[in-house]
Design a protein around this motif. Structure first.
Motif, PDB file in Angstrom:
ATOM      1  N   THR A  91       6.280   3.212   8.287  1.00 33.76           N
ATOM      2  CA  THR A  91       5.956   2.240   7.246  1.00 33.76           C
ATOM      3  C   THR A  91       5.470   0.941   7.859  1.00 33.76           C
ATOM      4  N   LYS A  92       4.680   0.239   7.065  1.00 30.92           N
ATOM      5  CA  LYS A  92       4.068  -0.998   7.550  1.00 30.92           C
ATOM      6  C   LYS A  92       4.869  -2.181   7.110  1.00 30.92           C
ATOM      7  N   ASP A 109       1.952   6.860   1.272  1.00 30.79           N
ATOM      8  CA  ASP A 109       0.952   5.863   1.654  1.00 30.79           C
ATOM      9  C   ASP A 109      -0.318   6.084   0.837  1.00 30.79           C
ATOM     10  N   VAL A 161       4.859   9.551   4.389  1.00 29.81           N
ATOM     11  CA  VAL A 161       5.126   9.015   5.730  1.00 29.81           C
ATOM     12  C   VAL A 161       6.628   8.876   5.900  1.00 29.81           C
ATOM     13  N   THR A 173       0.809  -1.227   0.000  1.00 30.11           N
ATOM     14  CA  THR A 173       0.000   0.000   0.000  1.00 30.11           C
ATOM     15  C   THR A 173       0.838   1.271   0.000  1.00 30.11           C
ATOM     16  N   GLN A 174       2.147   1.145  -0.235  1.00 32.89           N
ATOM     17  CA  GLN A 174       3.005   2.323  -0.192  1.00 32.89           C
ATOM     18  C   GLN A 174       3.961   2.354  -1.378  1.00 32.89           C
ATOM     19  N   GLN A 209      -3.261   4.643   1.220  1.00 36.96           N
ATOM     20  CA  GLN A 209      -4.497   4.634   1.998  1.00 36.96           C
ATOM     21  C   GLN A 209      -4.755   5.983   2.659  1.00 36.96           C
ATOM     22  N   SER A 210      -3.710   6.597   3.228  1.00 40.14           N
ATOM     23  CA  SER A 210      -3.889   7.902   3.871  1.00 40.14           C
ATOM     24  C   SER A 210      -3.680   9.064   2.904  1.00 40.14           C
TER      25      SER A 210
END
Length: 143
Positions: free
Chosen positions: A142-143, A130, A137, A105-106, A132-133
Motif C-alpha cells: 500500500t502507498k 488498487d 494488493v 487510489t485504494q 490504478q493497477s
C-alpha cells in the motif's frame, strides 16, 4: 486624489473578479457532484451513498440497502467514478462486504467469512484493491 480613485477602482476590480472565480469553482464542483450522483441514481435508484477520496479525484458510490434482507450474503453494488476523466473506472458487486477508502487510489474491502474456525477469528477478511493497477494488493504494497 487621482491616484486614490485609481487605487479604489483597482481594488474593486480585484474584489469582484475574485468573487466571480470563486463562484465558477463552486458551480463546477456542484456540476461534478451532480454528474456522479446522477449516474449512481440511474444505476442504483434513489438510495445511494457517494463519498469522495481525500483529494476529491474519485467518488465511491454504493447502493444503500434500505431494509434488512434475509439473505446473509447480500450483494453490495458499487462503482468508482474518476472526476477528472468523467467516467466510471471500476465497478463491482461483492457479497456481504464493507467498502471504504483506504487512501486516494485504494479501496479497503472487508468481507464476512463463511466459517469462523476458532475463538481468535473475527470472521472478517480484508484486502486492499488498487484502482490504478486494478488488482488486489497486500498491506505492505500500500502507498
Amino acid at each position: 486624489m487621482i491616484h486614490r480613485n485609481i487605487l479604489v477602482q483597482l481594488f474593486l476590480l480585484f474584489l469582484l473578479s475574485g468573487c466571480v472565480s470563486t463562484n465558477k469553482l463552486n458551480q463546477q464542483e456542484s456540476f461534478l457532484k451532480s454528474t456522479y450522483q446522477q449516474i449512481a441514481k440511474e444505476k442504483f435508484g434513489e438510495k445511494v451513498e457517494c463519498k469522495l477520496n481525500s483529494n476529491k479525484s474519485y467518488a465511491l458510490c454504493k447502493k444503500m440497502i434500505t431494509a434488512p434482507v434475509l439473505n446473509p450474503n447480500q450483494l453490495i453494488e458499487f462503482f468508482v467514478y474518476d472526476i477528472q476523466q468523467g467516467e466510471i473506472i471500476f465497478e463491482d458487486k461483492i457479497a456481504n462486504a464493507k467498502i471504504s477508502w483506504h487512501n486516494n487510489t485504494q479501496l479497503m474491502i472487508t468481507r464476512q467469512k463463511g466459517y469462523i474456525v476458532n475463538r481468535t477469528d473475527t470472521g472478517k477478511a480484508s484486502y486492499i484493491f488498487d484502482l490504478q493497477s486494478k488488482k488486489k494488493v497486500t498491506q505492505d504494497q500500500t502507498k
